[in-house]
Design a protein around this motif. Structure first.
Motif, mmCIF file in Angstrom:
data_model
loop_
_atom_site.group_PDB
_atom_site.id
_atom_site.type_symbol
_atom_site.label_atom_id
_atom_site.label_comp_id
_atom_site.label_asym_id
_atom_site.label_seq_id
_atom_site.Cartn_x
_atom_site.Cartn_y
_atom_site.Cartn_z
ATOM 1 N N ASP A 1 7.320 -5.997 -7.995
ATOM 2 C CA ASP A 1 6.536 -6.965 -8.737
ATOM 3 C C ASP A 1 5.833 -7.874 -7.756
ATOM 4 O O ASP A 1 6.308 -8.115 -6.661
ATOM 5 C CB ASP A 1 7.429 -7.810 -9.639
ATOM 6 C CG ASP A 1 8.059 -6.958 -10.729
ATOM 7 O OD1 ASP A 1 7.423 -5.957 -11.094
ATOM 8 O OD2 ASP A 1 9.165 -7.290 -11.175
ATOM 9 N N SER A 2 4.670 -8.406 -8.155
ATOM 10 C CA SER A 2 3.902 -9.260 -7.261
ATOM 11 C C SER A 2 4.628 -10.550 -6.953
ATOM 12 O O SER A 2 4.237 -11.285 -6.058
ATOM 13 C CB SER A 2 2.534 -9.571 -7.890
ATOM 14 O OG SER A 2 2.723 -10.192 -9.147
ATOM 15 N N ARG B 1 -2.689 1.903 -10.196
ATOM 16 C CA ARG B 1 -1.675 1.000 -9.668
ATOM 17 C C ARG B 1 -2.324 -0.139 -8.872
ATOM 18 O O ARG B 1 -1.887 -1.291 -8.949
ATOM 19 C CB ARG B 1 -0.709 1.783 -8.786
ATOM 20 C CG ARG B 1 0.409 0.933 -8.192
ATOM 21 C CD ARG B 1 1.328 0.375 -9.254
ATOM 22 N NE ARG B 1 2.380 -0.450 -8.686
ATOM 23 C CZ ARG B 1 3.227 -1.174 -9.376
ATOM 24 N NH1 ARG B 1 3.148 -1.182 -10.692
ATOM 25 N NH2 ARG B 1 4.146 -1.899 -8.783
ATOM 26 N N TYR C 1 8.786 0.261 -7.381
ATOM 27 C CA TYR C 1 7.565 -0.542 -7.325
ATOM 28 C C TYR C 1 7.948 -2.009 -7.328
ATOM 29 O O TYR C 1 8.826 -2.443 -8.068
ATOM 30 C CB TYR C 1 6.667 -0.243 -8.528
ATOM 31 C CG TYR C 1 6.074 1.128 -8.502
ATOM 32 C CD1 TYR C 1 5.453 1.611 -7.344
ATOM 33 C CD2 TYR C 1 6.157 1.960 -9.619
ATOM 34 C CE1 TYR C 1 4.920 2.876 -7.319
ATOM 35 C CE2 TYR C 1 5.623 3.237 -9.590
ATOM 36 C CZ TYR C 1 5.009 3.678 -8.434
ATOM 37 O OH TYR C 1 4.478 4.921 -8.402
ATOM 38 N N VAL D 1 -1.733 -4.181 -9.825
ATOM 39 C CA VAL D 1 -1.083 -5.206 -9.001
ATOM 40 C C VAL D 1 -2.044 -6.317 -8.604
ATOM 41 O O VAL D 1 -1.676 -7.228 -7.866
ATOM 42 C CB VAL D 1 -0.459 -4.584 -7.735
ATOM 43 C CG1 VAL D 1 0.575 -3.551 -8.112
ATOM 44 C CG2 VAL D 1 -1.532 -3.992 -6.826
ATOM 45 N N PHE E 1 2.624 -3.631 -2.625
ATOM 46 C CA PHE E 1 2.770 -3.677 -4.071
ATOM 47 C C PHE E 1 2.371 -2.356 -4.729
ATOM 48 O O PHE E 1 2.760 -2.085 -5.863
ATOM 49 C CB PHE E 1 1.901 -4.798 -4.658
ATOM 50 C CG PHE E 1 2.388 -6.189 -4.324
ATOM 51 C CD1 PHE E 1 3.651 -6.391 -3.812
ATOM 52 C CD2 PHE E 1 1.565 -7.286 -4.526
ATOM 53 C CE1 PHE E 1 4.105 -7.656 -3.506
ATOM 54 C CE2 PHE E 1 2.004 -8.564 -4.218
ATOM 55 C CZ PHE E 1 3.280 -8.756 -3.709
ATOM 56 N N ALA F 1 -4.109 -8.410 -3.008
ATOM 57 C CA ALA F 1 -2.713 -8.009 -3.186
ATOM 58 C C ALA F 1 -2.112 -7.625 -1.847
ATOM 59 O O ALA F 1 -2.819 -7.197 -0.934
ATOM 60 C CB ALA F 1 -2.605 -6.845 -4.177
#
Length: 398
Positions: A16-17, A94, A14, A98, A25, A38
């Motif tokens: 990270d932003s 999720r 996954y 994000v 993301f 996002a």
């Protein structure tokens, strides 16, 4: 067949932003752009649009939690399993984690107001253009810009293709898949059960894809003879590319994926099945996730005369004039695809995307040809082969 390869590269990766990469993301696959706050891919964008306001989904317990030891923890101490593409609950968690914002998803009333604003702005733009054309043209105005590559009718057509695939192919596929699942509640993994399952899944793919094609006005305008020719020559060769496109939006529980894989491996053996899985993984990592591109590409392939490099003389034929007419149609769609890619991407990226489409299809064609040959030559698959042949022809065209 909904392959287990959709476990996704994102299982343990996954993003990270803050990561300076263009990966989704939510699931980690190729991102299309910023959607609802996002950076996400097209499937996750569509998923969030459908489920953002369904808060009750977040209260459902994850079905994979007890089986999955690679659990990620959310900020609110809720766990997220590694089966995101097959778990609605964890996927929605999720999305919110994000930074996707449900308030950015338009309601039906907001959509209507937005369309009205677009119409008003379009009318104003046309009025401005009329005023500008009265002036003497400058030298720079004679140089075509990227915006000149696509006209308003082209944008409308691309939009209709995307919507037609959603309404005619995906909806039909999902509806028929429910019936298949209901009829296989007590799946016993016997040879006959595996063969029947694979046959029903492929027939669902064929019928759903044909439903989409027949919604396209250009396909409707073909003569019955030309349409029958294209159906008989090209549909079975396009099953694998169409399955890939379906899987970008339709999601299955892991037990459904296991049945699909078991049936496929039983029929074609481990070697061919491994090749099948490998090209699915390759397509997932290489192909662009823009539905306007991938669905227009399916139409371009359909208008080939014929699609397979090995010509089958047992199949129907058409005149040279008809072939030229169909080639003109294919060229027009190809030009539209290139203009769209040139508009959305720089020249180098557009060339790379187009090359990837060709490369992946040629690899899929090799696998599809081997699988079709197996179905056509084996005595225990005679009924399946006949069912496929009947499914790609219509009484009105025969």
């Amino acid at each position: 067949m909904l392959s287990q390869t959709l476990k996704v590269r994102s299982q343990s990766k996954y993003r990270d932003s803050t990561a300076p990469v263009r990966n989704c993301f939510v699931c980690g696959s190729k991102a299309l752009g910023v959607n609802f706050g996002a950076l996400t891919c097209a499937p996750c964008k569509a998923f969030f649009r459908r489920n953002a306001r369904r808060k009750e989904v977040l209260q459902i317990q994850c079905q994979h939690e007890d089986l999955d030891h690679s659990i990620n923890q959310c900020n609110d101490n809720m766990s997220i399993c590694s089966e995101l593409r097959h778990c609605t609950t964890c996927r929605l968690r999720r999305c919110f984690e994000v930074g996707m914002n449900a308030s950015l998803v338009r309601s039906d009333e907001e959509k209507q107001r937005y369309k009205q604003i677009i119409l008003v702005n379009r009318q104003r733009r046309r009025s401005s253009i009329k005023l500008l054309t009265r002036k003497a043209p400058q030298i720079s105005e004679t140089i075509p810009s990227d915006n000149a590559l696509l006209k308003e009718k082209d944008w409308r057509f691309l939009s209709k293709i995307v919507d037609a695939y959603e309404n005619y192919c995906l909806k039909k596929f999902i509806e028929n898949r429910k019936n298949i699942i209901n009829n296989e509640i007590n799946f016993d993994n016997k040879p006959s059960a595996n063969i029947n399952h694979y046959k029903e899944v492929c027939l669902n793919n064929i019928k759903s894809f044909l439903s989409f094609l027949l919604s396209i006005p250009t396909v409707q305008s073909l003569s019955a003879n030309n349409r029958y020719y294209l159906f008989k020559h090209n549909i079975r060769s396009l099953l694998l590319p169409n399955f890939h496109e379906i899987e970008q939006t339709c999601f299955s529980e892991s037990w459904q994926v296991n049945i699909d894989n078991a049936a496929t491996e039983f029929i074609f053996g481990k070697t061919l099945f491994d090749d099948f899985v490998q090209i699915r993984k390759k397509a997932e990592s290489v192909l662009i996730t823009d539905p306007a591109v991938t669905r227009l590409w399916l139409i371009i392939l359909f208008f080939s005369t014929p699609l397979l490099c090995l010509y089958d003389r047992s199949l129907p034929n058409i005149s040279k004039e008809s072939r030229l007419d169909i080639n003109k149609i294919q060229n027009s769609f190809t030009t539209l695809l290139w203009n769209y890619l040139s508009h959305r991407h720089e020249y180098f990226d557009a060339t790379q995307i187009f090359s990837n489409l060709i490369y992946i299809y040629l690899q899929m064609q090799r696998i599809s040809q081997a699988m079709n040959h197996e179905v056509q030559m084996r005595n225990d698959l005679v009924d399946m082969n006949q069912a496929f042949n009947q499914a790609v022809a219509f009484e009105s065209d025969m």
